[in-house]
Design an enzyme around this catalytic site. Structure first.
Site, PDB file in Angstrom:
ATOM      1  N   GLU A  87     -23.219  39.604   3.830  1.00 11.45           N
ATOM      2  CA  GLU A  87     -22.444  40.441   4.789  1.00 11.45           C
ATOM      3  C   GLU A  87     -21.269  41.076   3.801  1.00 11.45           C
ATOM      4  O   GLU A  87     -20.849  40.513   2.735  1.00 11.45           O
ATOM      5  CB  GLU A  87     -21.460  39.393   5.542  1.00 11.45           C
ATOM      6  CG  GLU A  87     -20.637  40.001   6.423  1.00 11.45           C
ATOM      7  CD  GLU A  87     -19.826  39.103   7.265  1.00 11.45           C
ATOM      8  OE1 GLU A  87     -19.231  39.381   8.435  1.00 11.45           O
ATOM      9  OE2 GLU A  87     -19.343  37.857   7.069  1.00 11.45           O
ATOM     10  N   LYS A 162     -22.947  42.924  14.740  1.00 13.02           N
ATOM     11  CA  LYS A 162     -22.382  41.624  14.941  1.00 13.02           C
ATOM     12  C   LYS A 162     -21.610  41.369  16.327  1.00 13.02           C
ATOM     13  O   LYS A 162     -20.875  42.093  16.741  1.00 13.02           O
ATOM     14  CB  LYS A 162     -21.423  41.172  13.977  1.00 13.02           C
ATOM     15  CG  LYS A 162     -21.073  39.910  13.836  1.00 13.02           C
ATOM     16  CD  LYS A 162     -20.198  39.535  12.568  1.00 13.02           C
ATOM     17  CE  LYS A 162     -19.745  37.917  12.258  1.00 13.02           C
ATOM     18  NZ  LYS A 162     -18.658  38.026  11.251  1.00 13.02           N
ATOM     19  N   CYS A 204     -23.483  35.993   9.803  1.00 10.20           N
ATOM     20  CA  CYS A 204     -22.345  35.018   9.592  1.00 10.20           C
ATOM     21  C   CYS A 204     -21.855  33.882  10.571  1.00 10.20           C
ATOM     22  O   CYS A 204     -22.543  33.102  11.046  1.00 10.20           O
ATOM     23  CB  CYS A 204     -20.968  35.932   8.826  1.00 10.20           C
ATOM     24  SG  CYS A 204     -19.943  34.454   8.127  1.00 10.20           S
TER      25      CYS A 204
END
Length: 328
Positions: A87, A162, A204
């Site tokens: 990321e 995301k 993440c």
């Protein structure tokens, strides 16, 4: 399963794998063999090799690209078919204003450089979290945290924005308010077929939501990837535990490229990039600092494990209808 670990300098690399390695502070060691519940029929050297890149991004986009490009070229020299970046591989800014200023559209210069790099190296790339100015940039003045997959011809074959944004305040780690600059993605993306297997895309903080990983494996994922920039408090407590849990419950390989070290005066990341197999064993991990770790992906092993431990056949979806709803 054969894994490799990159560690600070030993003199084994030129003897074992790759004469002429020029990246400082790195060498490659074979992971110790482990006991397995089922025999391996195929030679490990016939299995696809993936590389996991660990970096320390800063606000300097040009230097970040040079660092990532060197690791990607090394992954290609070592025979990997796919390299994973963490990321925020493009940059980690000091504040939301700088984040927005440094961001680019997918058709910008930076992705163009990675497109050329993928072609030059003949390597698939998982670009784990790109600060993307989307088509709604003019209206929103906010960006997406976008995971991009490039094939070995340099074509974009998958994008995932995301969906779970990290708005948390952890004592001792400092506040994180991703939504100040970022819009959550609207949906999950179907797993993408690659030379290593079918990859389900996440980023993440997504790893804290098992519903996401189960949805991806039900859609066909064999590898889950969680490119990350975990903090110095949550990292030691949760990083490896969550990755191993996602691998075990989904019966997938889990690949987690991570940011490490101090990015600037306001932020540092935990590191410890790793690959976990479907049994929950860490088969490769990076040591401290920027570097690579390598692992081979054995999909026959994955299929046998799912056959002998058929948890998805034993699920009771009629009992789980309220999963994901807020606690009352």
């Amino acid at each position: 399963m054969l894994g490799f670990i990159i560690r600070p300098p030993h003199q084994l690399l030129s003897l074992l794998l790759c004469p002429g390695l020029r990246i400082p502070r790195l060498s490659v060691l074979c992971a110790q063999p482990r006991l397995r519940a089922m025999a391996v029929s195929s030679s490990s050297w016939e299995l696809p090799l993936v590389a996991v890149c660990q970096v320390t991004s800063t606000p300097d986009k040009e230097q970040n690209f040079l660092t990532c490009a060197e690791l990607i070229r090394e992954a290609a020299r070592l025979g990997a078919c796919l390299a994973f970046l963490p990321e925020a591989f493009d940059f980690i800014a000091r504040n939301p204003e700088e984040t927005l200023h440094l961001s680019e559209p997918l058709g910008g210069n930076l992705l163009g450089e990675y497109t050329q790099l993928a072609r030059d190296c003949g390597l698939w790339l998982s670009l784990g979290g790109f600060h993307e100015r989307g088509q709604d940039w003019e209206q929103t003045q906010k960006i997406y945290n976008c995971h991009v997959i490039l094939n070995n011809k340099g074509s974009v074959v998958a994008t995932y924005r995301k969906t779970h944004l990290c708005d948390v305040e952890i004592p001792g780690q400092g506040p994180m308010h991703e939504s100040n600059s970022t819009i959550p993605g609207p949906s999950l993306e179907s797993p993408i077929s690659t030379p290593a297997g079918k990859i389900g895309l996440a980023i993440c903080y997504d790893m804290r939501f098992p519903e996401l990983s189960l949805a991806l494996v039900q859609a066909g994922a064999e590898i889950l990837t969680y490119p990350s920039a975990f903090g110095s408090v949550t990292g030691p407590a949760h990083w490896e535990v969550l990755l191993r849990a996602r691998a075990i419950e989904s019966q997938c390989y889990v690949v987690a490229a991570a940011q490490c070290g101090r990015h600037h005066e306001k932020r540092a990341s935990y590191g410890h990039s790793m690959v976990v197999d479907p049994w929950g064993t860490v088969v490769a991990r990076c040591s401290e600092g920027p570097g690579l770790c390598l692992a081979r992906i054995d999909l026959n092993y994955l299929r046998r494990l799912r056959q002998h431990l058929p948890v998805f056949q034993h699920r009771r979806p009629e009992l789980y209808g309220h999963l994901g709803h807020p606690l009352s």
